[in-house]
Design an enzyme around this catalytic site. Structure first.
Site, PDB file in Angstrom:
ATOM      1  N   HIS A 353       6.404   4.438   0.690  1.00 39.00           N
ATOM      2  CA  HIS A 353       7.144   4.284   1.947  1.00 39.00           C
ATOM      3  C   HIS A 353       7.420   5.634   2.598  1.00 39.00           C
ATOM      4  O   HIS A 353       7.444   5.755   3.823  1.00 39.00           O
ATOM      5  CB  HIS A 353       8.455   3.527   1.706  1.00 39.00           C
ATOM      6  CG  HIS A 353       9.080   3.003   2.957  1.00 39.00           C
ATOM      7  ND1 HIS A 353      10.109   3.656   3.611  1.00 39.00           N
ATOM      8  CD2 HIS A 353       8.815   1.898   3.694  1.00 39.00           C
ATOM      9  CE1 HIS A 353      10.451   2.962   4.687  1.00 39.00           C
ATOM     10  NE2 HIS A 353       9.680   1.899   4.767  1.00 39.00           N
ATOM     11  N   CYS A 354       7.616   6.653   1.768  1.00 35.26           N
ATOM     12  CA  CYS A 354       7.963   7.989   2.273  1.00 35.26           C
ATOM     13  C   CYS A 354       6.816   8.677   3.005  1.00 35.26           C
ATOM     14  O   CYS A 354       7.042   9.603   3.782  1.00 35.26           O
ATOM     15  CB  CYS A 354       8.403   8.886   1.129  1.00 35.26           C
ATOM     16  SG  CYS A 354       9.727   8.221   0.121  1.00 35.26           S
TER      17      CYS A 354
END
Length: 361
Positions: A353-354
């Site tokens: 997600h990062c």
């Protein structure tokens, strides 16, 4: 001075709403990605190829690395020569809002590498702080300048219906906006994201060097429906943190007044740590946070990314890998849930997600 996005009728859609595309950045920073980032580049490639099956992927890659990136990815992505300090597109990219006419607006937050001089992870983040505005310019989208308010994309989640989810540990950390009260921070979020309500979780994931971003601990998977990182091991520091978050969520409602359905997503059963073998691979610059052997990494299956056709879930060669995939498959019956070997991304300090940032349709 531009009116706030809220006054202009914009809001932040949920990640599971349709995307125009996804923004990513090629991983080249020697202090984040050990051994020339070779393993990280393979992981990024698998992620990019999976996302590209259902939407456009924009990849920021500086000229010096373009040939390398093309050798991995060919013509699967749109290459953009925008300079960066590292590959965390979630945190440096713009937060893109929409209005009911389908127009888009990019929010440009101040970025200070997760804490600036107080506890930032590197001290030269000048290029990273420009990524959002430069990328919005390429997309030809107007920009709402939220600076000097410091925020990373990983610190907020939206349900697309007026509710924003954050952690107190991150948003109230002294390295972000120390001169603002909690009330002022909340008001800035509501106005900048076109939202009605902010839910403040007390904590994120233990040892998360972003000061516990929400995107590692909890995520919306539907209307009034969430996943929360969980452990039953009462001796793990994570237990008390997740328990405090759960207790808060059980009392809370979303912006529409609905109570939440909460799915517990286990953390990996085996602690993910930095090993002696990893250490020689890193090359640090002055003022950069350094890794040490035995350091616990903030491994969490909640750091998945919802693309148009797939949900990409971190995998750690752990007994709970399949458990996480099974839970998320029930949450997303219309998408392919794909496990991605993710330790090599975790070694950089984040996860799937990062390194992704959605651009809504």
């Amino acid at each position: 001075m531009m009116d706030s996005p809220k006054k202009l009728g914009y809001h932040m859609p949920a990640e599971y709403e349709p995307h125009h595309g996804t923004l990513m950045i090629w991983p080249t920073r020697p202090g984040s990605w050990p051994f020339q980032g070779k393993a990280a580049k393979r992981a990024f490639t698998q992620i990019i190829e999976t996302i590209a099956e259902g939407e456009r992927v924009y990849l920021l890659v500086e000229q010096a690395y373009l040939y390398e990136a093309q050798s991995y990815l060919g013509d699967k992505v749109v290459y953009l020569d925008i300079p960066t300090n590292d590959a965390w597109a979630r945190d440096t990219g713009p937060t893109i809002l929409v209005n009911d006419k389908g127009k888009k607006l990019a929010v440009d937050w101040a970025f200070n590498a997760w804490g600036g001089t107080y506890d930032g992870l590197y001290q030269d983040y000048e290029e990273d702080d420009q990524v959002a505005s430069r990328f919005a310019e390429v997309l030809e989208k107007p920009v709402y300048d939220a600076k000097p308010f410091v925020l990373e994309g990983g610190a907020i989640h939206s349900d697309g219906q007026g509710t924003i989810l954050v952690t107190e540990s991150c948003l109230l950390s002294p390295g972000r906006n120390p001169n603002l009260t909690k009330e002022e921070i909340e008001n800035t979020l509501l106005e900048s994201l076109g939202a009605e309500k902010v839910i403040w979780l007390p904590y994120g994931i233990y040892q998360d060097e972003t000061n516990e971003h929400v995107d590692n601990v909890a995520a919306f998977v539907g209307s009034a429906e969430l996943v929360l990182a969980w452990t039953d091991d009462e001796n793990d520091p994570q237990y008390a943190m997740s328990k405090a978050d759960l207790e808060l969520l059980e009392q809370e409602t979303d912006a529409k007044g609905c109570h939440f359905t909460i799915h517990k997503l286990p953390i990996p059963a085996v602690r993910q740590v930095v090993t002696e073998e990893d250490l020689p691979g890193y090359i640090y610059e002055e003022g950069e946070e350094e890794r040490y052997a035995g350091e616990r990494l903030a491994a969490s299956y909640v750091n998945f990314y919802i693309a148009n056709k797939a949900v990409l879930v971190p995998q750690f060669e752990d007994v709970n890998d399949q458990v996480a995939i099974d839970i998320l498959s029930k949450c997303f019956p219309d998408r392919k849930v794909v496990g991605i070997p993710a330790r090599d991304i975790l070694l950089g300090g984040g996860n799937i997600h990062c390194i992704t940032q959605q651009i809504p349709e």
